[in-house]
Scaffold this active site. Structure first.
Site, PDB file in Angstrom:
ATOM      1  N   LYS A  17      49.748  -3.159  80.582  1.00 39.69           N
ATOM      2  CA  LYS A  17      51.115  -3.275  81.071  1.00 39.69           C
ATOM      3  C   LYS A  17      51.950  -4.180  80.183  1.00 39.69           C
ATOM      4  O   LYS A  17      53.157  -4.187  80.282  1.00 39.69           O
ATOM      5  CB  LYS A  17      51.169  -3.638  82.562  1.00 39.69           C
ATOM      6  CG  LYS A  17      50.685  -4.984  82.964  1.00 39.69           C
ATOM      7  CD  LYS A  17      50.399  -4.993  84.455  1.00 39.69           C
ATOM      8  CE  LYS A  17      51.495  -5.696  85.248  1.00 39.69           C
ATOM      9  NZ  LYS A  17      51.164  -5.816  86.675  1.00 39.69           N
ATOM     10  N   ARG A  18      51.296  -4.870  79.277  1.00 34.58           N
ATOM     11  CA  ARG A  18      52.043  -5.696  78.334  1.00 34.58           C
ATOM     12  C   ARG A  18      52.529  -4.906  77.112  1.00 34.58           C
ATOM     13  O   ARG A  18      53.409  -5.352  76.396  1.00 34.58           O
ATOM     14  CB  ARG A  18      51.200  -6.891  77.889  1.00 34.58           C
ATOM     15  CG  ARG A  18      51.213  -8.029  78.908  1.00 34.58           C
ATOM     16  CD  ARG A  18      50.191  -9.090  78.576  1.00 34.58           C
ATOM     17  NE  ARG A  18      48.837  -8.563  78.645  1.00 34.58           N
ATOM     18  CZ  ARG A  18      48.150  -8.444  79.781  1.00 34.58           C
ATOM     19  NH1 ARG A  18      48.677  -8.810  80.926  1.00 34.58           N
ATOM     20  NH2 ARG A  18      46.926  -7.951  79.781  1.00 34.58           N
TER      21      ARG A  18
END
Ligand code: GLU
Ligand code: ZN
Length: 491
Positions: free
Chosen positions: A260-261
């Site tokens: 998700k980064r």
């Protein structure tokens, strides 16, 4: 499967921006609910006050709505198991934790972090399993008194049964976990805050979830949850243990798990670039599933009609931006023109559009839109494709200028100007004839002859069909731009 009693849930934590992995999970749950005529429950897992935010909560709702997912129970909609935000259900968790403790399914663990670490290291060094060793399973009243006198504050730990846990994953088939690999685990922090390990299965039980479809990263929590579920069943809190299906990992660049980064995993990025929700969902559905071998482009209705979790492929899926764009381009083409023009609206004004609002011309836009619709991968590309119509002067791309303006371009442009001046401006075909004729004068094929005209008029070497563009821009402006290019070439 046609079973009206299917109940699935989508239960994100409101931390950070929604990402594509989350959307895929929502999509598969939603499609499964709609396919089976079941219920799609939307729950917010916001028990981590330090990481959760209202902003992120708002974004989650907004994202689901943008994607077109309706939820049957959940925030703002309500339902028989309200509230659907875990932060509003704290009393329930406290109560269940007490019951688990009273029944002997959970116990106070007084071990400090450093003690746990020490024993973990020792176990590792001796080649034994390094999870919690069960030390506090039996604490005598004297020990308890001593711990408390020392000021230790216990966590609540769930007592895993000393038995092998086997279940049939809907995607992966039969899976088995042996007790040494699933140690007792914490369910309530020393400060009384309940953990995901407790609240997630408790709510699944209370909300009567029948199928848990979620990412493979959560597979290791499933045997724990099944054991907890069994305890809840015994206590009359849970009815039956749900089926579990773990969706495959999504791999990004360099065959690493898409995290998700990673910037390319952000849902907002796709929205801002002008992915259609239907294009994005079509693409995301292919991450672990397919409609048929020869059909990559389909509507959400077609997906719903065909979707079965049993068809999900357990192998990691690769996220391919190029393919996502190609699929989106197809969905753009499938829109009716009016819908297309409306969906482009955000990119035809500030902050995306470089022209002043009063210079926008609705009639010109409607005339050019059909030509743009067949050529865009994402809607945001519309701005640069039509800016020549609304800017006083074309946004000159210097690399395009250098590429198109060669020795002799001035002579060609002069002839083209003459022929265009005399052409019939109600027909793109006539404008094409004019440029073709100018090319002939200078021994140039159409492609070579039109390049300097395109750059003079639109500022770029690539763009929408040139002669339609000229027709829509109009005679006066076209000729003036060719004059300006000639003046620049002369200086
Ligand atoms: N709140 C959890 C998460 O977002 C839910 C996981 C699950 O589906 O059980 O990771
Ligand atoms: Zn302990």
């Amino acid at each position: 499967m046609a079973n009206g009693s299917v109940r699935v849930r989508f239960c994100p934590s409101p931390t950070g921006n929604p990402h594509v992995g989350l959307v895929r999970t929502a999509l598969f749950n939603w499609a499964f609910a709609r396919h089976t005529g079941g219920t799609f429950v939307f729950r917010i897992e916001d028990t981590d006050a330090a990481r959760d935010s209202e902003e992120s909560y708002g974004q989650l709702l907004d994202s689901l709505r943008w994607l077109g997912f309706t939820w049957d129970e959940g925030p703002e909609v309500g339902g028989p198991h309200a509230p659907y935000r875990q932060s509003q259900r704290m009393e329930t968790y406290k109560d269940v934790a007490e019951k688990l403790k009273d029944a002997g399914h959970a116990y106070h663990c007084y071990c400090t972090a450093s003690e746990l670490e020490e024993r973990r290291d020792a176990a590792r060094a001796a080649g034994r399993p390094s999870g919690y060793d069960g030390k506090c399973r039996e604490v005598t009243p004297e020990q308890k008194a001593r711990y408390e006198a020392e000021g230790r504050e216990p966590i609540v730990r769930f007592r895993m049964p000393d038995e092998t846990i086997t279940f049939t994953d809907l995607v992966r088939g039969e899976l088995t976990f042996t007790p040494e690999n699933v140690p007792d685990y914490g369910i309530v922090r020393a400060n009384g805050a309940p953990l995901y390990t407790l609240v997630n299965p408790v709510d699944d039980a209370l909300m009567e979830i029948t199928h848990v479809l979620r990412g493979e990263d959560l597979l290791s929590s499933t045997p724990r949850q099944i054991a907890l579920y069994k305890a809840l069943t015994e206590l009359g809190i849970a009815k039956e243990i749900p089926s579990f299906g773990h969706l495959p990992y999504v791999m990004g660049e360099g065959n690493k798990k898409l995290s998700k980064r990673d910037p390319e995993s952000s849902l907002n990025l796709y929205r801002e670039r002008g992915f259609l929700p239907e294009g994005l969902l079509n693409y995301l559905s292919l991450l672990g599933w397919s409609l048929s071998a020869d059909k990559d482009i389909f509507t959400i209705e077609e997906m719903v009609a065909a979707f079965d979790v049993a068809d999900v492929n357990p192998n990691p899926a690769r996220f391919d931006l190029k393919k996502a764009e190609a699929i989106n381009a197809d969905h753009i083409r499938l829109l009716d023109v009016k819908d297309f023009t409306e969906r482009c609206a955000p990119w035809l004004k500030a902050p995306f559009a470089p022209w002043a609002p009063e210079d926008f011309d609705e009639a010109k836009w409607e005339a050019i839109a059909p030509h743009a619709q067949t050529r865009l991968k994402v809607l945001s590309e519309i701005t640069a494709n039509v800016d020549f119509l609304f800017l006083a002067e074309p946004a000159q791309d210097e690399a395009s200028w250098t590429k198109a303006m060669k020795e002799g371009s001035d002579a060609l442009l002069r002839t083209a100007r003459e022929k265009l001046e005399a052409a019939d401006w109600t027909s793109a075909e006539s404008l094409k004839e004019a440029v073709l004729a100018a090319g002939e004068v200078h021994g140039l094929k159409l492609g070579k002859a039109q390049a300097p005209v395109r750059v003079a008029v639109t500022g770029r070497t690539v763009g929408l069909p040139l002669f339609e563009s000229l027709e829509i821009l109009g005679r006066e402006k076209t000729l003036a731009r060719i004059d300006a290019a000639l003046a620049r070439l002369a200086s």
